[in-house]
Design an enzyme around this catalytic site. Structure first.
Site, PDB file in Angstrom:
ATOM      1  N   CYS A  23       0.836  -1.202   0.000  1.00  0.00           N
ATOM      2  CA  CYS A  23       0.000   0.000   0.000  1.00  0.00           C
ATOM      3  C   CYS A  23       0.879   1.264   0.000  1.00  0.00           C
ATOM      4  O   CYS A  23       1.374   1.653  -1.046  1.00  0.00           O
ATOM      5  CB  CYS A  23      -0.989  -0.033   1.153  1.00  0.00           C
ATOM      6  SG  CYS A  23      -2.410   1.029   0.841  1.00  0.00           S
ATOM      7  N   HIS A  39      -3.642  -4.741   0.352  1.00  0.00           N
ATOM      8  CA  HIS A  39      -2.926  -5.332   1.492  1.00  0.00           C
ATOM      9  C   HIS A  39      -2.986  -6.860   1.416  1.00  0.00           C
ATOM     10  O   HIS A  39      -3.901  -7.465   1.976  1.00  0.00           O
ATOM     11  CB  HIS A  39      -3.574  -4.877   2.810  1.00  0.00           C
ATOM     12  CG  HIS A  39      -3.345  -3.441   3.120  1.00  0.00           C
ATOM     13  ND1 HIS A  39      -2.260  -3.004   3.835  1.00  0.00           N
ATOM     14  CD2 HIS A  39      -4.056  -2.341   2.797  1.00  0.00           C
ATOM     15  CE1 HIS A  39      -2.312  -1.686   3.948  1.00  0.00           C
ATOM     16  NE2 HIS A  39      -3.398  -1.253   3.328  1.00  0.00           N
ATOM     17  N   GLU A  57      -1.382  -8.960   2.975  1.00  0.00           N
ATOM     18  CA  GLU A  57      -1.217  -9.584   4.301  1.00  0.00           C
ATOM     19  C   GLU A  57      -2.542  -9.971   4.941  1.00  0.00           C
ATOM     20  O   GLU A  57      -2.590 -10.890   5.749  1.00  0.00           O
ATOM     21  CB  GLU A  57      -0.400  -8.676   5.232  1.00  0.00           C
ATOM     22  CG  GLU A  57      -1.065  -7.384   5.694  1.00  0.00           C
ATOM     23  CD  GLU A  57      -0.860  -6.194   4.743  1.00  0.00           C
ATOM     24  OE1 GLU A  57      -0.594  -6.421   3.547  1.00  0.00           O
ATOM     25  OE2 GLU A  57      -0.980  -5.043   5.197  1.00  0.00           O
TER      26      GLU A  57
HETATM   27  N1  GLN Z   1      -1.723   6.763   3.080  1.00  0.00           N
HETATM   28  C1  GLN Z   1      -1.938   6.045   1.867  1.00  0.00           C
HETATM   29  C2  GLN Z   1      -3.333   6.271   1.319  1.00  0.00           C
HETATM   30  O1  GLN Z   1      -4.225   6.676   2.025  1.00  0.00           O
HETATM   31  C3  GLN Z   1      -1.661   4.577   2.059  1.00  0.00           C
HETATM   32  C4  GLN Z   1      -2.627   3.902   2.966  1.00  0.00           C
HETATM   33  C5  GLN Z   1      -2.140   2.568   3.481  1.00  0.00           C
HETATM   34  O2  GLN Z   1      -0.960   2.263   3.422  1.00  0.00           O
HETATM   35  N2  GLN Z   1      -3.034   1.773   4.024  1.00  0.00           N
HETATM   36  O3  GLN Z   1      -3.566   6.025   0.168  1.00  0.00           O
END
Ligand code: GLN
Length: 564
Positions: free
Chosen positions: A391, A537, A539
């Site tokens: 992400c 994600h 994970e």
């Molecule tokens: N801050 C980034 C966004 O909002 C990544 C979010 C995250 O890593 N869950 O897109």
């Protein structure tokens, strides 16, 4: 044989953080292994409607379900132990319960009656537990009530247990997970008194535990067990020793060794001839036999000493690394790297990265430590150290590549620098309004979305060899973000060699970015062992017996790089 729905409640005594979640997940696992569909519910006693608005440094990881529910990290344990995808019916907070009762009141659903906290709030809880059973087609619902008995915060949930038990005494079991301390470092004289008080505290709200799981750093001796049985009026054999273990996946096996499954079945009048923990035993064996040590560095911002550690905040990432490692007979040594150290010290600190088999930059928000993370990513890319970005870790990899490989100086995500000349990561159009209106709760791009994989890429091959069903190149993964790769720069990034190997079905959103492993002209020359980031994600979907294919691929690369 058909049973009426059975309910098991797990409550905590003496103090929090003693592993109620793992205990609940393990009990659920042993019931499931006897062929009875079981689901697990978490009740959190805070007023937040969900975990999405909570800072992971205070509350631990925010876990995300397929349906987009942002919830407590324990839900991740439930999914991992049960190998089931859970839904929003499996999670509730004081805030969410009150919210629905108040909404029902506003809709005149209580027929003009006065709406009192008791019984309305406990009844709402009971109603939701029933829905969790139906939705998950479960015969047994195991519910963990957050906090510790004796607190004001969870009193209405205990009232729900009391009401349910009064109505169906033979269908409800109560498990107290209690801490049994010893005095002094390495002390062996375990003290049962705090647990006795916890039981009194339960008694004062009309409840009595059927089981006590005694959490201690060592096994509970026979004398202490008998003392707890006698002082707390617990049926003989129902005080179960739950000492610290090295591997959480051993807990269900230990409980079974203690005959807990049998005792719970007896208590709830359940019957089954099946007992199948074969796979789980294999997993436990694989963990023990995993010897090839590989160091994995996870880059995060240092939290200082708080209630929650880095391990709590990235628990699913750590578990996903372990699942992949065990299947490859590798023993992962996970170390935390403070991102700010790299921004402050630059080159000097970066040298130590070559001591790792692979580096992960996990999800995150905000500016602290970002330049350090970008410096780490650049070092991994230029020095062929396997890199996996999750992400935020993908977004920052794209920014790094734009800056240092595609000539877009000062490229950035607009989350950090809204005035960057190259906003390669920008806010999703549908998110702009939410941010402007400060409408933060539950408004990110959340939950499972499908994506299409490009053939011939690392990602495609990984999913194929991981036996994930890849119907017409499609995957489904969980999201939690507001920003995305800016479509304006895709072509320019691709021209310089970045491959978007996964895209949304409408091809508008970039889901995976990677660098090809081999040079296109000289097929055998490795250009980078593994450089890949996902907007989602992965994970959250890794399971102990089904490691996530991208984690597996990353760990294979880490093994190949042969660093300890
Ligand atoms: N801050 C980034 C966004 O909002 C990544 C979010 C995250 O890593 N869950 O897109």
């Amino acid at each position: 044989m058909t049973h009426s729905t059975k309910y098991i409640f797990v409550v905590g005594g003496v103090m929090s953080g003693v592993g109620k979640g793992i205990t609940a997940a393990s009990i659920a696992k042993i019931i499931q292994s006897r062929g009875i569909e079981t689901t697990a519910v978490k009740i959190d006693p805070y007023v937040n409607v969900d975990a999405g608005t909570m800072n992971p440094t205070e509350h631990g990881e925010v876990f995300v379900l397929d349906d987009g529910t942002e919830c407590d990290q324990d839900m991740g344990n439930y999914e991992r132990f049960l190998n089931r995808s859970l839904t929003k019916t499996n999670y509730m907070t004081t805030g969410s319960i009150y919210l629905s009762v108040i909404q029902k009141e506003r809709n005149l659903e209580y027929g003009g009656r006065q709406v009192e906290v008791v019984p309305r709030i406990p009844l709402e809880v009971i109603d939701r537990l029933g829905k969790a059973a139906t939705k998950n087609k479960a015969k047994v619902v195991i519910t963990e009530i957050g906090g510790t008995v004796g607190e004001y915060e969870n009193i209405l949930f205990l009232e729900a247990v009391r009401m349910l038990k009064l109505k169906k005494p033979e269908d409800v079991a109560l498990v107290l997970v209690s801490f049994v301390p010893a005095l002094g470092a390495g002390g062996t004289e375990l003290k049962t008194k705090p647990t006795q008080h916890a039981v009194r505290s339960l008694n004062s709200v009309g409840l009595h535990p059927d089981f006590i799981m005694a959490r201690a750093h060592i096994p509970l001796d026979k004398k202490r067990k008998e003392k707890l049985e006698f002082m707390c009026s617990i049926e003989q054999g129902n005080v179960v020793s739950a000492p610290n273990v090295e591997n959480i996946y051993d807990v269900p096996l230990n409980f079974e060794k203690d005959g807990l499954g049998e005792k719970i079945f007896k208590k709830l009048g359940l019957k089954s001839r099946i007992r199948d923990m074969k796979d789980w035993k294999k997993l436990s064996g694989a963990a023990k036999n995993s010897r090839k040590e590989t160091k994995i560095g996870i880059v995060g911002k240092y939290f200082g000493s708080g209630d929650f550690t880095l391990t709590d905040s990235y628990i699913s990432v750590i578990e996903a690394v372990k699942h992949a490692a065990y299947a490859l007979k590798m023993k992962p040594i996970i170390e935390w790297l403070d991102s700010e150290e790299f921004s402050a010290q630059g080159g000097k600190s970066l040298k130590k990265l070559s001591g790792y088999g692979g580096i992960i930059v996990p999800g995150g928000f905000g500016g602290r430590g970002v330049e350090g993370k970008i410096a780490v990513i650049r070092h991994c890319r230029e020095n062929k150290i396997p890199y996996f970005g999750l992400c935020y870790g993908m977004q920052l990899a794209v920014a790094e590549f734009a800056r240092n490989a595609a000539g877009m100086k000062k490229a950035n995500t607009t989350e950090i620098n809204p005035k960057t000349p190259f906003p390669v990561i920008d806010i999703l159009p549908e998110q702009k309004k939410n941010v402007e209106e400060k409408n933060y709760g539950g408004t990110m791009r959340l939950g499972a979305y499908p994506a299409l994989l490009k053939k011939g890429t690392i990602a495609y091959r990984a999913y194929v060899s991981g036996h994930r069903s890849l119907v017409s190149g499609r995957i489904s993964e969980r999201h939690r973000h507001r920003y995305e790769v800016n479509p304006k720069y895709i072509e320019r990034l691709e021209k310089k060699g970045l491959v978007f190997s996964g895209v949304s079905l409408d091809r508008r959103l970039m889901e995976i970015a990677e660098l090809p492993r081999f040079d296109a002209a000289h097929r055998k020359r490795e250009t980078h062992p593994f450089f890949l980031g996902t907007q989602f994600h992965p994970e959250f979907k890794s399971r102990p017996l089904h490691p996530h294919p991208l984690f597996s691929e990353f760990m294979k690369a880490a093994a190949r790089s042969k660093k300890k």
